[in-house]
Design an enzyme around this catalytic site. Structure first.
Site, PDB file in Angstrom:
ATOM      1  N   ASP A   1       0.843  -1.085  -0.093  1.00  0.00           N
ATOM      2  CA  ASP A   1       0.102  -0.042  -0.086  1.00  0.00           C
ATOM      3  C   ASP A   1       1.059   1.189  -0.048  1.00  0.00           C
ATOM      4  O   ASP A   1       1.502   1.402   1.026  1.00  0.00           O
ATOM      5  CB  ASP A   1      -0.857  -0.206   1.114  1.00  0.00           C
TER       6      ASP A   1
ATOM      7  N   ARG B   1      -0.220   4.408  -0.412  1.00  0.00           N
ATOM      8  CA  ARG B   1      -0.990   5.689  -0.205  1.00  0.00           C
ATOM      9  C   ARG B   1      -0.444   6.556   0.913  1.00  0.00           C
ATOM     10  O   ARG B   1      -0.031   6.020   1.971  1.00  0.00           O
ATOM     11  CB  ARG B   1      -2.443   5.330   0.132  1.00  0.00           C
TER      12      ARG B   1
END
EC number: 3.5.4.25
Length: 200
Positions: A126, A128
């Site tokens: 991930d 983000r």
């Protein structure tokens, strides 16, 4: 502050009329959007969803993920609540971008799971940055949030960035035979809570 608030307009939807607020990243010019429903002023916590961009799920009706289902369910919950916010976080494919997401899908078609596919492409599971979302909440003058999410990492990062998450509200929708392995992988390898009750 990594963002500035630049524009707003009414956005009628099947769930009611929202106020669409546009933000721009100061460093990159990337745009992000908040959909605000009802009166979010005052001291009581606001129901909110941080929804990361997913063209395939949100706009193209993909069954490979639960994103489109979560987007619709979140807007519906917010409208039913009478007030709330959906932050549309422009970090496609857990921030690896659309073309790399397609490459990751191709690897998944060969048998890799969603985490392994990202690693094969040289990315973390991930990528983000949720601190941008904390800035959006602050620019909307929201300090206390009831967060619609299955991802405890979102709660942790937003809390560290100064947003008081008073409750995690599960958003478990859209499981189907095409995305069951994907959702199981998110639970097993990324800590998503997909069989849980609200926490306070």
């Amino acid at each position: 502050m990594q963002l500035k608030r630049v524009a707003e307009a009414k956005l009628p939807t099947p769930w009611g009329d929202f106020l669409m607020v546009g933000f721009e990243e100061l460093a990159t010019g990337q745009d992000h959007v908040a959909l605000v429903y009802g009166d979010i002023s005052g001291q009581s916590p606001v129901l909110a969803r941080v929804h990361s961009e997913c063209l395939t799920g949100d706009a193209l009706f993909s069954l490979r993920c639960d994103c489109g289902f979560q987007l619709e369910a979140a807007l519906s919950h917010i409208a039913e609540e009478g007030r709330g916010i959906l932050l549309y976080h422009r970090q496609e494919g857990r921030n690896i971008g659309l073309l790399n997401k397609i490459r990751a899908y191709a690897l998944q078609d060969q048998g890799y799971d969603t985490v392994e596919a990202n690693h094969q492409l040289g990315f973390a599971a991930d990528e983000r940055d949720f601190t941008l979302c904390a800035d959006m909440f602050k620019l909307l003058n929201v300090e206390q949030v009831r967060l619609l999410t299955n991802n405890p990492k979102k709660v942790e990062i937003l809390t560290e960035a100064g947003i008081n998450i008073v409750e995690r509200v599960p958003l478990i929708v859209g499981r189907n035979p095409k995305n069951a392995h994907y959702l199981d992988t998110k639970a097993a390898k990324m800590g998503h809570l997909l069989n849980s009750k609200p926490t306070e």
